[in-house]
Structures are given as C-alpha cells and as structure tokens.
Write an enzyme that holds these catalytic residues in place. Structure first.
Site, PDB file in Angstrom:
ATOM      1  N   ARG A  25      -3.947  15.871  55.069  1.00 55.05           N
ATOM      2  CA  ARG A  25      -2.820  14.928  55.244  1.00 55.05           C
ATOM      3  C   ARG A  25      -3.193  13.877  56.291  1.00 55.05           C
ATOM      4  NH1 ARG A  25       2.983  14.175  55.363  1.00 55.05           N
ATOM      5  NH2 ARG A  25       3.848  14.115  57.467  1.00 55.05           N
ATOM      6  N   LYS A  34      11.583  16.470  54.793  1.00 54.36           N
ATOM      7  CA  LYS A  34      12.389  17.016  55.885  1.00 54.36           C
ATOM      8  C   LYS A  34      13.750  16.325  55.938  1.00 54.36           C
ATOM      9  CE  LYS A  34       8.931  18.669  59.182  1.00 54.36           C
ATOM     10  NZ  LYS A  34       8.408  18.519  60.574  1.00 54.36           N
ATOM     11  N   TYR A  81      -1.885   7.916  65.336  1.00 53.83           N
ATOM     12  CA  TYR A  81      -3.000   7.288  64.623  1.00 53.83           C
ATOM     13  C   TYR A  81      -3.384   5.931  65.207  1.00 53.83           C
ATOM     14  CZ  TYR A  81      -1.897  10.815  61.115  1.00 53.83           C
ATOM     15  OH  TYR A  81      -1.663  12.006  60.484  1.00 53.83           O
ATOM     16  N   ARG A 120       3.260  16.875  52.939  1.00 59.62           N
ATOM     17  CA  ARG A 120       3.214  18.092  53.740  1.00 59.62           C
ATOM     18  C   ARG A 120       2.874  19.240  52.794  1.00 59.62           C
ATOM     19  NH1 ARG A 120       7.866  15.278  55.419  1.00 59.62           N
ATOM     20  NH2 ARG A 120       7.798  14.628  57.616  1.00 59.62           N
ATOM     21  N   HIS A 141      -3.200  20.398  56.502  1.00 63.99           N
ATOM     22  CA  HIS A 141      -2.723  19.375  57.425  1.00 63.99           C
ATOM     23  C   HIS A 141      -3.829  18.376  57.758  1.00 63.99           C
ATOM     24  CE1 HIS A 141       0.712  18.100  59.668  1.00 63.99           C
ATOM     25  NE2 HIS A 141       0.050  18.030  60.810  1.00 63.99           N
ATOM     26  N   HIS A 157       7.693  10.292  58.094  1.00 66.74           N
ATOM     27  CA  HIS A 157       8.043  10.412  59.506  1.00 66.74           C
ATOM     28  C   HIS A 157       9.344   9.662  59.765  1.00 66.74           C
ATOM     29  CE1 HIS A 157       3.592  11.157  60.846  1.00 66.74           C
ATOM     30  NE2 HIS A 157       4.175  12.238  60.370  1.00 66.74           N
TER      31      HIS A 157
END
Length: 307
Positions: A252, A177, A284, A153, A249, A275
């Site tokens: 990425r 995250k 995807y 990120r 992004h 994720h």
C-alpha cells in the site's frame, strides 16, 4: 536547602510513596543531575532556563523520546517542590513536550515491486503445479495486482465483493473506514488478473455462492488478512526479496510512494488511500522533497549538471 538535597528528597519520595524501582530512580537521578549541571540552581530555575536546557539537549542529538522523558522527570520534580511548599509555581507548566518523529513507512522500489508482480504472474500461469497450488497462485496474482493498482487497506482488499470482478471498469467504489465510500482505479493488469482468478474461482464448488471475490472457509466468509500476509511473504521469498521487508501494508505504501515519485498530487493520493486528514498522508512528504530536488537539479538553469 540546595538543589542536590532537593533531588535526594524527591527520589526518597518516589521510592517510599510511589514504589519506584531502583532502575527508575537511577534514571531520574541521571536526568536531574544532568539538568542541574547545565542549569545551575535547578530547584530555583526559571522557565526560560529550562527551555534553554531542553534546546541544548535537542542540539546534542537526543531523540524526541529522550527529550520528552527528561521533561517528564522535571515536571514531576517541580510538582513535588510545589506540593512541599518549596516553590510557589511550576516552571515547566508552559513548556510543550517535543513532538515524536513519525517513522517513515517501509517501501519497495519500483523494480522490486515489478519483480514481485512478475513472479506472481509466472506462478499463476504455471500449469504444471497441482490443482490446489494453481488455485492459490491465481488468487495471489489477483491479490497483489489489485493491491498495487489501488492501494487498498488489506481489510478492504480481502473483503472485496464479487461484483468488482464482474464489471470490466477502470474504477470501482470501495467502502473504507467510517463507512466512507471512495473511488479507486483498477489497472488493465489488475482487471486481467481478476478475470483469470474468477475463472479458477468458478471451478471451486465451495466458492460458488459466496458474495466475496476471495472467499474462504473462515468466520468472515472471506480470505483472512493473516493468511494473505503469510502467503505474500512466501511469494517475496521466492522472488528473492527478504520476507521481513514486505507486508500488505508495505505494498500500500509502495502504491502511494510510486505515484508521488511519478508526479501525482498529495491531495489525490490522500483521496485514493482513503485518509480522512491530509496530515496522515504527509508521511510521504519525503518522497515529494526528493522529487522536487530532482526537478531543480535537472531543469534549473543554474543547477550543477556535473554533480
């Protein structure tokens, strides 16, 4: 009291009690009249009739957002009829709102990404530019190489610790995250670009004591993500790639898509991207579908080799 009269009563209530604007009222009228035309007795319609109507508008090609809006109007209409004692039930109560389609992420082709990285490398090795421009070019080269190699990120990228560049290792740990750590790969080109940047970084006295790989005179102490995004668009423009097409992004997404196109497993990509849920990575799946189609067309004995 027929459906037309009840629609009028509903619209009067929305105007008088809710202060609905004329445009809103016109939109509600169109939606309710369309439903009445297809269902017949709209005011007395059963759940199955409404479900069939929603299926019909989906078949007519209405977007999920439009379908959801029409269902919302019907919910309000039947809520009004119930409140007025004109119905004893709400036939929309068990109906699910249509799921909105998630937009596919913007991606760059492998060729475009290669051109962008080559341009960054060329500018980083151009000694004819001024001192400040040369420093910025070396930094940009390291940033794009690391981003494409790792899929970080942008917030994780610009705040990388200096220690990442001090170790000549193929993997490093990044905290993402939720303060969750994950292991990400570092290609040979990315390590080389970081070492070149480190050499230039050491020449800048203001950067000497910073714990960040990409320090800056900012509140955070590291390069702001907005600055990187702006400079990346500039690099894209100089490469001949439309600036609107690229962002950190997007790179990425390119990392993830190109891995999948070349045989990576979706679960592995999920871990690399950080994720928490596989459903986030499933944007995807279109890449996997294309890969499977190629696999069948290229290798199945009954495939049409001429198409």
């Amino acid at each position: 009291m027929r459906s037309g009269a009840r629609i009028e009563a509903f619209l009067e209530m929305m105007s008088a009690e809710r202060g609905a604007a004329n445009n809103t009222l016109s939109s509600y009228r169109r939606d309710l009249e369309d439903a009445a035309e297809n269902i017949g007795d709209l005011a007395g319609a059963a759940t199955e009739s409404i479900r069939a109507y929603l299926g019909d508008i989906a078949g007519r090609g209405f977007a999920a957002t439009s379908q959801a809006r029409k269902l919302s109007v019907l919910r309000q209409f039947y809520k009004f009829l119930y409140a007025e004692g004109l119905r004893t039930d709400d036939p929309t109560g068990t109906l699910d709102s249509p799921k909105k389609d998630r937009p596919l992420p913007k991606i760059m082709s492998e060729a475009e990404t290669g051109r962008l990285l080559d341009r960054a490398a060329t500018e980083a090795n151009d000694a004819s530019t001024g001192y400040s421009a040369h420093i910025a070019a070396r930094r940009m080269h390291a940033l794009v190489e690391v981003l494409y190699a790792t899929g970080l990120r942008v917030s994780e990228l610009v705040s990388l610790p200096l220690t990442v560049a001090l170790r000549d290792e193929r993997f490093f740990i990044v905290r993402g995250k939720g303060d969750k750590d994950r292991m990400v790969p570092l290609s040979a080109k990315a390590r080389e670009a970081m070492r070149s940047w480190l050499t230039e970084r050491e020449k800048v006295p203001a950067f000497a004591e910073s714990p960040f790989l990409f320090p800056a005179a900012s509140e955070s102490g590291h390069l702001p993500r907005q600055v990187f995004a702006r400079d990346l668009k500039g690099l894209a423009a100089r490469t001949g790639i439309t600036a609107a097409k690229i962002s950190p992004h997007v790179l990425r997404h390119a990392f993830a898509s190109h891995l999948l196109q070349n045989g990576a497993d979706l679960r592995a990509v999920q871990q690399l991207l950080g994720h928490a849920d596989i459903s986030t990575t499933q944007i995807y799946t279109h890449v996997l579908e294309e890969r499977l189609m190629r696999l069948v067309n290229d290798h199945h004995p009954l495939a049409d080799k001429t198409s």
